[in-house]
Design an enzyme around this catalytic site. Structure first.
Site, PDB file in Angstrom:
ATOM      1  N   ASP A 188      55.475   9.211  70.930  1.00  0.00           N
ATOM      2  CA  ASP A 188      55.075  10.331  70.076  1.00  0.00           C
ATOM      3  C   ASP A 188      55.309  11.694  70.709  1.00  0.00           C
ATOM      4  O   ASP A 188      55.490  12.682  70.013  1.00  0.00           O
ATOM      5  CB  ASP A 188      53.575  10.232  69.732  1.00  0.00           C
ATOM      6  CG  ASP A 188      53.380   9.493  68.425  1.00  0.00           C
ATOM      7  OD1 ASP A 188      54.319   8.799  68.019  1.00  0.00           O
ATOM      8  OD2 ASP A 188      52.295   9.626  67.828  1.00  0.00           O
ATOM      9  N   ASP A 224      65.989  49.896  53.978  1.00  0.00           N
ATOM     10  CA  ASP A 224      65.754  50.712  55.165  1.00  0.00           C
ATOM     11  C   ASP A 224      64.798  51.876  54.894  1.00  0.00           C
ATOM     12  O   ASP A 224      63.831  52.070  55.589  1.00  0.00           O
ATOM     13  CB  ASP A 224      67.073  51.205  55.786  1.00  0.00           C
ATOM     14  CG  ASP A 224      68.052  51.745  54.754  1.00  0.00           C
ATOM     15  OD1 ASP A 224      67.634  51.954  53.600  1.00  0.00           O
ATOM     16  OD2 ASP A 224      69.224  51.960  55.104  1.00  0.00           O
ATOM     17  N   ASP A 250      62.411  51.811  49.734  1.00  0.00           N
ATOM     18  CA  ASP A 250      62.819  50.411  49.609  1.00  0.00           C
ATOM     19  C   ASP A 250      61.645  49.459  49.824  1.00  0.00           C
ATOM     20  O   ASP A 250      61.715  48.285  49.469  1.00  0.00           O
ATOM     21  CB  ASP A 250      63.886  50.059  50.673  1.00  0.00           C
ATOM     22  CG  ASP A 250      65.212  50.733  50.389  1.00  0.00           C
ATOM     23  OD1 ASP A 250      65.442  51.090  49.235  1.00  0.00           O
ATOM     24  OD2 ASP A 250      66.007  50.889  51.326  1.00  0.00           O
ATOM     25  N   ASP A 292      72.173  45.788  51.258  1.00  0.00           N
ATOM     26  CA  ASP A 292      72.665  47.161  51.195  1.00  0.00           C
ATOM     27  C   ASP A 292      74.101  47.157  51.666  1.00  0.00           C
ATOM     28  O   ASP A 292      74.487  46.296  52.456  1.00  0.00           O
ATOM     29  CB  ASP A 292      71.864  48.040  52.169  1.00  0.00           C
ATOM     30  CG  ASP A 292      70.518  48.400  51.594  1.00  0.00           C
ATOM     31  OD1 ASP A 292      70.376  48.340  50.379  1.00  0.00           O
ATOM     32  OD2 ASP A 292      69.621  48.740  52.388  1.00  0.00           O
ATOM     33  N   GLU A 295      53.244   1.032  64.014  1.00  0.00           N
ATOM     34  CA  GLU A 295      52.151   0.581  64.891  1.00  0.00           C
ATOM     35  C   GLU A 295      51.002   0.006  64.055  1.00  0.00           C
ATOM     36  O   GLU A 295      50.455  -1.061  64.349  1.00  0.00           O
ATOM     37  CB  GLU A 295      51.644   1.754  65.742  1.00  0.00           C
ATOM     38  CG  GLU A 295      52.660   2.179  66.798  1.00  0.00           C
ATOM     39  CD  GLU A 295      52.471   3.615  67.270  1.00  0.00           C
ATOM     40  OE1 GLU A 295      51.349   4.149  67.150  1.00  0.00           O
ATOM     41  OE2 GLU A 295      53.455   4.197  67.762  1.00  0.00           O
TER      42      GLU A 295
HETATM   43  P1  ATP Z   1      73.495  51.789  50.623  1.00  0.00           P
HETATM   44  O1  ATP Z   1      72.401  51.617  49.635  1.00  0.00           O
HETATM   45  O2  ATP Z   1      74.502  50.725  50.647  1.00  0.00           O
HETATM   46  O3  ATP Z   1      73.023  52.166  51.968  1.00  0.00           O
HETATM   47  P2  ATP Z   1      74.517  54.356  50.362  1.00  0.00           P
HETATM   48  O4  ATP Z   1      74.174  54.618  51.765  1.00  0.00           O
HETATM   49  O5  ATP Z   1      75.879  54.717  49.908  1.00  0.00           O
HETATM   50  O6  ATP Z   1      74.353  52.918  49.950  1.00  0.00           O
HETATM   51  P3  ATP Z   1      72.776  56.428  49.644  1.00  0.00           P
HETATM   52  O7  ATP Z   1      72.563  56.705  51.058  1.00  0.00           O
HETATM   53  O8  ATP Z   1      71.628  56.447  48.705  1.00  0.00           O
HETATM   54  O9  ATP Z   1      73.446  55.055  49.437  1.00  0.00           O
HETATM   55  O10 ATP Z   1      73.878  57.433  49.133  1.00  0.00           O
HETATM   56  C1  ATP Z   1      74.213  57.569  47.782  1.00  0.00           C
HETATM   57  C2  ATP Z   1      75.163  58.704  47.604  1.00  0.00           C
HETATM   58  O11 ATP Z   1      74.537  59.906  48.015  1.00  0.00           O
HETATM   59  C3  ATP Z   1      76.425  58.598  48.435  1.00  0.00           C
HETATM   60  O12 ATP Z   1      77.442  57.930  47.750  1.00  0.00           O
HETATM   61  C4  ATP Z   1      76.780  60.050  48.640  1.00  0.00           C
HETATM   62  O13 ATP Z   1      77.518  60.552  47.559  1.00  0.00           O
HETATM   63  C5  ATP Z   1      75.453  60.739  48.668  1.00  0.00           C
HETATM   64  N1  ATP Z   1      74.983  60.963  50.035  1.00  0.00           N
HETATM   65  C6  ATP Z   1      74.801  60.042  50.988  1.00  0.00           C
HETATM   66  N2  ATP Z   1      74.350  60.592  52.112  1.00  0.00           N
HETATM   67  C7  ATP Z   1      74.238  61.909  51.873  1.00  0.00           C
HETATM   68  C8  ATP Z   1      73.798  63.020  52.636  1.00  0.00           C
HETATM   69  N3  ATP Z   1      73.391  62.896  53.876  1.00  0.00           N
HETATM   70  N4  ATP Z   1      73.830  64.236  52.066  1.00  0.00           N
HETATM   71  C9  ATP Z   1      74.231  64.385  50.790  1.00  0.00           C
HETATM   72  N5  ATP Z   1      74.639  63.372  50.031  1.00  0.00           N
HETATM   73  C10 ATP Z   1      74.661  62.151  50.544  1.00  0.00           C
END
Ligand code: ATP
Length: 848
Positions: free
Chosen positions: A689, A591, A595, A304, A660
């Site tokens: 041993d 996480d 996943d 990730d 041995e």
């Molecule tokens: P990774 O898989 O590397 O953890 P990531 O954390 O960027 O990637 P996500 O958490 O799924 O992946 O986020 C994907 C997208 O969703 C982000 O690029 C953002 O635009 C949006 N996003 C992330 N967190 C939030 C949130 N708390 N509220 C609203 N939109 C969010």
């Protein structure tokens, strides 16, 4: 009965203490652990050892009392060594289980705290979110969109909706929160829970037999049969020659005891377990022992991005509103108030009421807290702002939807605020708020917004869009439809400094690091480039593009891909499968609850210790305690080191044992006097041993370990020439020992002295060989002697043992040895050193 204060502030420490005394820990009764004594007894639980004890007792009765007592002492000492190995293994496995124990988020003393779930008591107010395993039986007091999987209790794997109404507010220990967020009051803990009533459902760490251990056990069986056959021949030939039957019988059994590597699987476990504790020091917690073996074969690490490759320390750097970009120092301009409202009200950060400093007061997802910190500098100001509205409902953020929304009551008006990945927001917007008016969101406006997204993404900023809806009747069904587009926030999440060198290390080790992220393609590419994971945008593929490829096309394309961007957790499973189809050994991080399937499917499933959900942790074979990519690379390195160490002591033990057997076999074929007496064979076994083999198991890493290609998972432990090395060296040790014995006879030494020369040669050649086993490529002169101080110590103890047995008259009588003079020692040193010398010269000249 829980009072109001408990609901809002949680229990006080004193109350927790009293309740813990009254109700006990929140644990299900554990399986009884094996006692130290039974581990010790099990050391004797071996047929051959009993035959030896029987034979010794008989020979003791027949007159050889000193021999009998010494043999028993040696057997006990061997058992003690075996006990130490196994006891250590048991202890480290137990410690592992304890460390993997779940945590719970609980309100206590007015604060939200993360505690070890076993310290929960009835009355505690717990906070549950998607991915959590519910830590105790509880009643929901507040819920938004909570669905739980109660299949562990009911067998039904359909998500059950839970609310704070009387009918469906019970949640049970062990169930999984699938979606939503809520608060619940604990009513039962430990064995009083529903789960406790069906106690054997306790989730244990797998104690699977490792593949290597299994292979070795079956190899062990073959060796046992072979050894016994040879021992019978040696005994029979001796008897045919008219030697004492009891002596020959004892000799045969002693040889069997010495030659059968019965301890091999145990030492493998010890090496794995010791490796596990070393890995723990480097922040990776192994949940399944076989993973240690597989780690060394890893050829792909899918990681990730957020928090693993990057620091997960988000800072909003830029905002886009009303067609204009705003930078950090202008976020508190009044015009940005609409954006401020969406990002603050549609936000799931928690607030610690005691803290004034906003950085300390805010808790929760860094994306969420960063958005608030961009607008507020004090906790009081934030509280005043929050108090202006009431939240009615929420659809929480989820990595598949990539957005979240809330419905608020703003001074009597219902309003929906939405934030999320820009394209998800854009596709739900019909209007745009521009120049103080709500206008139709035309294509021309859309392309301007898209250009702003691209600008942010190219600067490696993580982009979040904001929108709202305040017209018409707003319900949970339409709160994310026909929205008004407001603006964007772009936040930086700097890469972890240590990742770039780790990426390089991976490449040198033939491992391909892959970034998997929910983030925008350009953001992902910018960060990937900075970390040297990729060099060209064509190496990035998005979730959408992935969906368009069928399995065949994906298999063709996948080798080129370095980054998967804008993917959902569901895509991860496909990615793992595609790589596995290409015969890659895949490590995959995860996480969130979604996943878990991919983590389970991967050869090495890795979950996040800090941000990971319980479900993913349970599905994983390894937990990253610091969520850091570098830790995966060190775990792979450690996996390779452990495997190499296992090869080292297998090489050592088998070639020595073979030496041995060959000594005795050759002597009997040549019709010589027995070159070693039973008691001497047992002494060789004890001296060579035990400790030296264990010390090889903790050998420090070979410096080349991360410059080699990953090994094939199906490769035999004897591959890459190990079998030949063992057979050749074992035979040579045998031949040299017999030659040393014959030299004694040739130079007219007494039989006892000749045997002492053979004993010395056999022990010394093994003690020299143990150093050679430290490396398969480098000669004994190139290996730094003192880098494994345990081995030096173990060898020193064995040499002292030999000297004592030869020179202290009391032991001389027991072991039938004679003191050796310099000339005789020269024979010993010549025959024990010659093979090592030739081997080292060969290695040296072969390289230069
Ligand atoms: P990774 O898989 O590397 O953890 P990531 O954390 O960027 O990637 P996500 O958490 O799924 O992946 O986020 C994907 C997208 O969703 C982000 O690029 C953002 O635009 C949006 N996003 C992330 N967190 C939030 C949130 N708390 N509220 C609203 N939109 C969010």
């Amino acid at each position: 009965m829980i009072n109001e204060k408990e609901i809002y502030n949680g229990l006080r420490s004193k109350e927790v203490e009293d309740r813990l005394k009254k109700y006990g820990l929140n644990i299900l009764e554990k399986k009884k652990t094996i006692s130290a004594f039974s581990i010790f007894l099990s050391q004797f639980n071996d047929f051959i050892t009993w035959v030896l004890i029987g034979a010794t007792v008989i020979s003791g009765i027949m007159g050889e009392k000193a021999d009998a007592i010494t043999i028993i002492v040696i057997i006990v000492m061997n058992a003690i060594l075996g006990f130490i190995q196994e006891f250590r293994t048991e202890k480290s496995l137990e410690a592992l289980k304890n460390m993997a124990s779940p945590t719970a988020k609980v309100m206590r003393d007015g604060d939200i705290q993360v505690i070890n779930a076993e310290n929960l008591v009835p009355g505690d107010l717990i906070i549950i979110e998607s991915g959590d395993r519910i830590p105790a039986d509880a009643i929901i007091v507040q819920a938004s969109n909570v669905k739980v999987d109660e299949s562990l209790l009911t067998g039904e794997s359909i998500g059950v909706e839970k609310t704070d109404s009387n009918e469906n507010n019970n949640i049970y220990m062990g169930s999984i929160v699938l979606t939503g967020k809520g608060e619940a009051r604990v009513i039962e803990t430990g064995m009083n829970t529903e789960m406790g009533k069906i106690a054997n459902l306790l989730q244990n760490i797998d104690e699977d037999k490792t593949p290597l251990k299994e292979k070795l056990s079956s190899l062990g069986k073959v060796l046992v049969v072979l050894c016994i056959a040879i021992c019978i021949i040696v005994t029979a030939l001796g008897i045919i020659r008219g030697q004492d039957k009891y002596q020959m019988f004892l000799l045969g059994v002693s040889l069997a005891v010495a030659a059968i590597p019965e301890g091999l699987p145990a030492i493998v476990t010890v090496a794995l377990a010791l490796g596990v504790s070393r890995m723990l020091k480097r922040n990776s917690l192994i949940r399944k022992l076989p993973a240690v073996e597989t780690l060394g074969c890893t050829s792909i690490i899918c990681s990730d991005k957020t928090g693993t490759l990057t620091q997960n320390m988000m800072t909003v750097k830029s905002m886009y509103y009303n067609g204009k970009m705003y930078s950090e120092n202008s976020f508190n301009e009044r015009v940005l108030t609409p954006l401020k409202k969406v990002f603050t009200y549609c936000n799931d950060s928690d607030l610690n009421n005691k803290e004034k400093d906003i950085s300390k007061a805010l808790m929760g997802d860094p994306t969420e807290t960063a958005l608030i910190k961009a607008f507020f500098s004090s906790a009081d100001e934030l509280k005043r702002f929050l108090n202006k509205v009431n939240r009615i409902s929420e659809i929480p953020f989820d990595s598949n939807r990539k957005m979240m929304s809330v419905i608020l009551n703003d001074r009597g008006n219902k309003i929906s605020y939405v934030k999320g990945a820009p394209e998800r927001i854009i596709e739900r917007c019909k209007y745009i708020f521009i120049d103080g008016e709500v206008k139709l969101f035309t294509n021309s406006y859309k392309s301007k917004v898209q250009a702003a997204v691209d600008t942010m993404a190219n600067r490696a900023l993580r982009c979040i869009g904001a929108a709202y809806k305040d017209k018409g009747i707003i319900t949970q069904n339409n709160q994310e439809k026909d929205l008004v587009f407001l603006g964007l926030a772009g936040m930086i999440d700097p890469p972890r400094q240590e990742v770039k060198p780790a990426v390089l290390k991976c490449k040198e080790a033939g491992i391909k690091p892959i970034m998997i992220t929910g983030d925008h393609k350009n953001t992902a590419f910018a960060i990937g480039k900075e970390l040297d994971i990729c060099s060209h945008i064509s190496e990035v593929i998005t979730g959408e593009e992935l969906d368009r490829l069928n399995d065949k096309k994906l298999a063709e394309a996948i080798n080129k891909v370095k980054i998967f961007a804008r993917v959902s957790p569901e895509h991860k499973l496909r990615i793992v499968k595609a790589f596995k189809k290409k015969n890659k050994i895949v490590a995959m991080t995860g996480d969130g609850v979604n996943d878990a399937p991919a983590v389970k499917e991967a050869d090495i499933g890795i979950s996040m210790g800090i941000s990971g959900t319980d479900v993913t942790k349970e599905a994983s074979s390894m937990i990253l305690l610091d969520d850091n990519f570098t830790t995966i690379v060190s775990a792979v390195e450690e996996g390779r080191v452990i495997y190499n160490n296992i090869r080292k002591f297998i090489r050592y033990l088998l070639s020595c044992n073979l030496g041995e057997v060959i000594t005795m076999f050759l002597a009997s074929l040549l019709y010589l006097d027995t070159p070693l007496l039973p008691i001497q064979i047992l002494l060789v076994n004890l001296a060579t041993d035990g400790l030296p083999a264990i010390a090889l198991g903790v050998d420090p890493p070979d410096k080349d370990v991360m410059y080699e290609m990953p090994r094939d998972k199906n490769e035999s432990i004897f591959a890459r020439g190990l079998k030949e090395k063992i057979i050749i060296r074992g035979s040579l040790i045998g031949v040299c020992t017999v030659l040393a014995f014959l030299s004694g006879r040739f130079f007219h030494m007494s039989l006892e002295t000749s045997r002492t020369v053979a004993l010395g040669t056999l022990i010394m050649s093994q003690l020299i060989h143990v150093f050679e086993c430290r490396s398969e490529k480098h000669s004994i002169f190139e290996i730094k002697l003192f880098t494994n101080i345990y081995l030096v110590g173990a060898v020193a103890i064995s040499i002292i043992m030999l000297i004592v047995v030869i020179y202290v008259p009391f032991f001389g009588t027991i072991f039938h040895t004679n003191p050796l003079n310099i000339g005789q020692w020269l024979i010993v040193m010549f025959f024990s050193g010659i093979i090592a010398m030739i081997n080292s010269l060969y290695l040296f000249f072969n390289k230069n």
